[in-house]
Design a protein around this motif. Structure first.
Motif, mmCIF file in Angstrom:
data_model
loop_
_atom_site.group_PDB
_atom_site.id
_atom_site.type_symbol
_atom_site.label_atom_id
_atom_site.label_comp_id
_atom_site.label_asym_id
_atom_site.label_seq_id
_atom_site.Cartn_x
_atom_site.Cartn_y
_atom_site.Cartn_z
ATOM 1 N N SER A 23 14.101 -5.606 6.189
ATOM 2 C CA SER A 23 14.441 -4.944 5.224
ATOM 3 C C SER A 23 15.344 -3.945 4.766
ATOM 4 O O SER A 23 16.380 -3.098 5.332
ATOM 5 C CB SER A 23 13.012 -3.995 5.063
ATOM 6 N N ASN A 24 15.843 -4.468 3.179
ATOM 7 C CA ASN A 24 16.679 -3.809 2.608
ATOM 8 C C ASN A 24 18.218 -3.973 3.121
ATOM 9 O O ASN A 24 19.154 -3.343 3.113
ATOM 10 C CB ASN A 24 17.099 -2.233 2.667
ATOM 11 N N PHE A 25 18.301 -5.039 3.741
ATOM 12 C CA PHE A 25 19.370 -5.779 4.171
ATOM 13 C C PHE A 25 20.672 -6.514 4.146
ATOM 14 O O PHE A 25 19.987 -7.719 3.056
ATOM 15 C CB PHE A 25 19.523 -6.954 6.185
ATOM 16 N N VAL B 61 9.098 -0.487 11.198
ATOM 17 C CA VAL B 61 10.149 1.134 11.869
ATOM 18 C C VAL B 61 10.396 1.874 10.873
ATOM 19 O O VAL B 61 11.445 1.063 10.335
ATOM 20 C CB VAL B 61 10.366 0.889 12.814
ATOM 21 N N TRP B 62 10.655 2.933 10.514
ATOM 22 C CA TRP B 62 11.426 3.923 10.206
ATOM 23 C C TRP B 62 12.401 5.232 10.931
ATOM 24 O O TRP B 62 12.998 4.409 11.320
ATOM 25 C CB TRP B 62 10.375 4.987 9.906
ATOM 26 N N ASN B 63 13.199 4.590 10.035
ATOM 27 C CA ASN B 63 14.847 4.850 10.244
ATOM 28 C C ASN B 63 14.696 6.001 11.270
ATOM 29 O O ASN B 63 15.617 5.799 11.307
ATOM 30 C CB ASN B 63 15.842 5.683 8.859
ATOM 31 N N VAL C 37 0.825 -1.141 0.100
ATOM 32 C CA VAL C 37 0.371 -0.270 -0.021
ATOM 33 C C VAL C 37 1.261 1.747 0.166
ATOM 34 O O VAL C 37 0.560 2.627 0.460
ATOM 35 C CB VAL C 37 -0.579 -0.097 0.842
ATOM 36 N N TYR C 38 1.989 1.273 -0.415
ATOM 37 C CA TYR C 38 2.833 2.607 -0.774
ATOM 38 C C TYR C 38 2.194 3.516 -1.486
ATOM 39 O O TYR C 38 2.013 2.530 -2.694
ATOM 40 C CB TYR C 38 4.299 1.964 -0.797
ATOM 41 N N LEU C 39 2.099 4.568 -1.174
ATOM 42 C CA LEU C 39 1.519 5.831 -2.431
ATOM 43 C C LEU C 39 0.318 5.302 -2.056
ATOM 44 O O LEU C 39 -0.454 5.748 -3.115
ATOM 45 C CB LEU C 39 1.868 6.091 -3.780
ATOM 46 N N ASN D 54 20.242 7.516 1.800
ATOM 47 C CA ASN D 54 20.385 9.099 2.760
ATOM 48 C C ASN D 54 18.905 9.363 2.548
ATOM 49 O O ASN D 54 19.262 10.692 1.912
ATOM 50 C CB ASN D 54 20.920 9.986 1.630
ATOM 51 N N PHE D 55 18.555 8.618 4.026
ATOM 52 C CA PHE D 55 16.724 9.211 4.189
ATOM 53 C C PHE D 55 17.073 9.957 5.615
ATOM 54 O O PHE D 55 17.605 10.340 6.369
ATOM 55 C CB PHE D 55 15.728 8.551 4.643
ATOM 56 N N ILE E 112 12.597 -3.983 10.119
ATOM 57 C CA ILE E 112 14.006 -3.124 10.420
ATOM 58 C C ILE E 112 13.577 -2.122 8.913
ATOM 59 O O ILE E 112 13.957 -2.590 7.777
ATOM 60 C CB ILE E 112 15.079 -3.294 10.961
ATOM 61 N N HIS E 113 12.800 -0.432 8.697
ATOM 62 C CA HIS E 113 12.565 -0.454 7.022
ATOM 63 C C HIS E 113 13.993 -0.212 6.175
ATOM 64 O O HIS E 113 13.794 -0.608 5.706
ATOM 65 C CB HIS E 113 11.924 0.974 6.948
ATOM 66 N N TRP E 114 15.164 0.180 6.843
ATOM 67 C CA TRP E 114 16.357 -0.194 6.842
ATOM 68 C C TRP E 114 17.217 -0.199 7.423
ATOM 69 O O TRP E 114 17.548 0.409 8.729
ATOM 70 C CB TRP E 114 16.422 1.129 5.103
ATOM 71 N N PRO E 115 18.389 -0.561 7.056
ATOM 72 C CA PRO E 115 19.958 -1.100 7.854
ATOM 73 C C PRO E 115 20.622 0.539 8.085
ATOM 74 O O PRO E 115 21.364 0.631 7.937
ATOM 75 C CB PRO E 115 20.724 -1.657 7.016
ATOM 76 N N GLY F 96 15.114 1.591 -6.742
ATOM 77 C CA GLY F 96 14.580 2.106 -5.967
ATOM 78 C C GLY F 96 16.398 2.727 -5.301
ATOM 79 O O GLY F 96 16.911 2.309 -5.390
ATOM 80 N N PRO F 97 16.576 3.270 -4.073
ATOM 81 C CA PRO F 97 17.849 3.675 -3.029
ATOM 82 C C PRO F 97 18.646 1.936 -3.069
ATOM 83 O O PRO F 97 18.504 1.289 -2.867
ATOM 84 C CB PRO F 97 17.365 4.082 -2.127
ATOM 85 N N ASP F 98 19.911 2.146 -2.922
ATOM 86 C CA ASP F 98 21.254 1.086 -2.440
ATOM 87 C C ASP F 98 20.968 0.733 -1.683
ATOM 88 O O ASP F 98 21.435 2.098 -0.381
ATOM 89 C CB ASP F 98 22.208 1.590 -3.602
ATOM 90 N N ILE G 287 6.022 5.237 7.199
ATOM 91 C CA ILE G 287 6.563 5.999 6.382
ATOM 92 C C ILE G 287 5.166 6.611 5.577
ATOM 93 O O ILE G 287 5.288 7.390 5.021
ATOM 94 C CB ILE G 287 7.792 5.668 6.790
ATOM 95 N N TYR G 288 4.629 5.587 5.013
ATOM 96 C CA TYR G 288 3.242 5.279 4.010
ATOM 97 C C TYR G 288 2.283 6.242 4.667
ATOM 98 O O TYR G 288 1.076 6.510 3.810
ATOM 99 C CB TYR G 288 2.711 4.151 3.577
ATOM 100 N N LYS G 289 2.149 6.819 5.663
ATOM 101 C CA LYS G 289 0.948 7.057 6.462
ATOM 102 C C LYS G 289 0.026 7.059 5.854
ATOM 103 O O LYS G 289 -1.017 7.938 6.090
ATOM 104 C CB LYS G 289 1.112 8.686 6.202
HETATM 105 O O1 LIG Z 1 9.064 1.349 1.884
HETATM 106 C C1 LIG Z 1 9.206 2.290 1.216
HETATM 107 C C2 LIG Z 1 8.589 3.050 -0.032
HETATM 108 O O2 LIG Z 1 9.329 3.867 -1.238
HETATM 109 C C3 LIG Z 1 10.069 4.994 -0.532
HETATM 110 C C4 LIG Z 1 10.840 5.726 -1.875
HETATM 111 O O3 LIG Z 1 11.665 4.878 -2.443
HETATM 112 C C5 LIG Z 1 11.243 4.100 0.917
HETATM 113 O O4 LIG Z 1 11.334 5.420 1.352
HETATM 114 C C6 LIG Z 1 10.491 2.886 1.504
HETATM 115 O O5 LIG Z 1 11.898 1.972 2.124
#
Ligand SMILES: O=C1CO[C@H](CO)[C@@H](O)[C@@H]1O
Ligand SMILES: NC(=O)C1=CN([C@@H]2O[C@H](COP(=O)(O)OP(=O)(O)OC[C@H]3O[C@@H](n4cnc5c(N)ncnc54)[C@H](OP(=O)(O)O)[C@@H]3O)[C@@H](O)[C@H]2O)C=CC1
Length: 278
Positions: A143-145, A82-84, A26-28, A277-278, A113-116, A270-272, A55-57
């Motif tokens: 996630s993203n590990f 959990v957001w950064n 459900v992102y966005l 860098n959030f 954990i959303h990002w390391p 997406g980001p590496d 973070i998706y609010k």
């Molecule tokens: O879940 C997510 C959706 O996209 C966002 C923007 O790239 C990321 O920050 C995040 O990991």
């Protein structure tokens, strides 16, 4: 191949919990009728797994749709992250309570954990371990590990993550990481399985779609499941939510599975995880 039976089928996590292999992302999706309708349509269509994040609010809308659905809470697998900026031991415990409060639910099925975040993720993990031991969460993961993040985390923790949710689609497979996760009994899960819509401009999958009389989305999502990867396609459109789950009346041959594997270009949308860098 892990057994793929029907829309409510699941893979077994390393703690014995069953995680439905198909979920709705459900992102966005806006935190109003958009996400409420999407979750309701998904549950009506048979989905039993919803993937959100603070973070998706839109946790309020997700919770509202789940609480008003004509199915029991225990029959839906609810995931949040959990957001950064909330990482660290105490701040994660607070963020978790806030997430439950927004969802208006009394437990989560999976918390990630959303990002390391460097210097923070090991303390964040200790908070997740505490919540898991207290039975506030049925499974915990990351996630993203990348492999080195997982090795570092595992070397300093008591509980091996149950899940690693990663960007995954035909252009980004990261088979070494999948193999490592399989070896450690960490379930691999795909985010952006359809490259946030960009998969549809790759005409290379059109022939396969024609061959199986399926859509490109269905081919790609079925390829996820046959690779043993949990997948959470996002849509806020009723027809697409229904059609993206129509994956259980066909099977890709080994040859076609291998063909999709050859499309890998190690290409991210997406980001590496080693350089974000959030
Ligand atoms: O879940 C997510 C959706 O996209 C966002 C923007 O790239 C990321 O920050 C995040 O990991
Ligand atoms: N852990 C992490 O860091 C991340 C996790 N995620 C999770 O993964 C989920 C899925 O990834 P996401 O980034 O949303 O991208 P997806 O790969 O799921 O693609 C979603 C996009 O594809 C469109 N779409 C969906 N189905 C179809 C279809 N059948 N035909 C044509 N277009 C379609 C959607 O539009 P429409 O809605 O209009 O149908 C949307 O634009 C997220 O929603 C989120 O839950 C995502 C990113 C990062």
């Amino acid at each position: 191949m892990k057994k793929i039976t029907d829309i409510q089928g699941s893979f077994l996590l390393n703690n014995g919990v069953k995680m439905p292999y198909l979920g709705l992302g459900v992102y966005l999706a806006d935190n109003d009728s958009e996400v409420i309708n999407a979750v309701q349509w998904a549950l009506d269509a048979g989905y039993r797994h919803i993937d959100t994040a603070s973070i998706y609010k839109n946790e309020e809308g997700v919770g509202k749709a789940i609480r008003t659905a004509a199915i029991h809470r225990d029959d839906v697998f609810v995931v949040s992250k959990v957001w950064n900026s909330d990482q660290g031991y105490n701040s994660t415990l607070t963020a978790f309570e806030e997430t439950l409060n927004r969802l208006q639910l009394d437990y989560l099925d999976l918390y990630l954990i959303h990002w390391p975040v460097k210097g923070k993720y090991n303390d964040t993990w200790k908070a997740l371990e505490k919540l898991y031991r207290e039975k506030r969460i049925r499974a915990i993961g990351v996630s993203n590990f990348m492999k080195h993040h997982l090795q570092d985390l595992i070397s300093q923790s008591e509980i091996v993550p149950m899940v690693n949710q990663m960007e995954f689609h035909p252009r980004l497979i990261q088979q070494d990481l999948i193999d490592f996760c399989n070896k450690k009994n960490i379930q691999y899960e795909a985010w952006s399985p359809m490259m946030q819509g960009k998969i549809f401009s790759l005409s290379i999958l059109d022939n396969l779609a024609k061959k199986y009389s399926k859509t490109v989305a269905q081919i790609v999502l079925r390829w996820n499941l046959q690779k043993g990867v949990i997948t959470i396609p996002k849509s806020v459109k009723k027809e697409r939510i229904i059609s993206n789950a129509n994956l259980f009346d066909f099977e890709l041959s080994n040859e076609d599975m291998n063909y999709i594997d050859t499309l890998d270009k190690n290409q991210r949308i997406g980001p590496d995880p080693d350089n974000f860098n959030f």
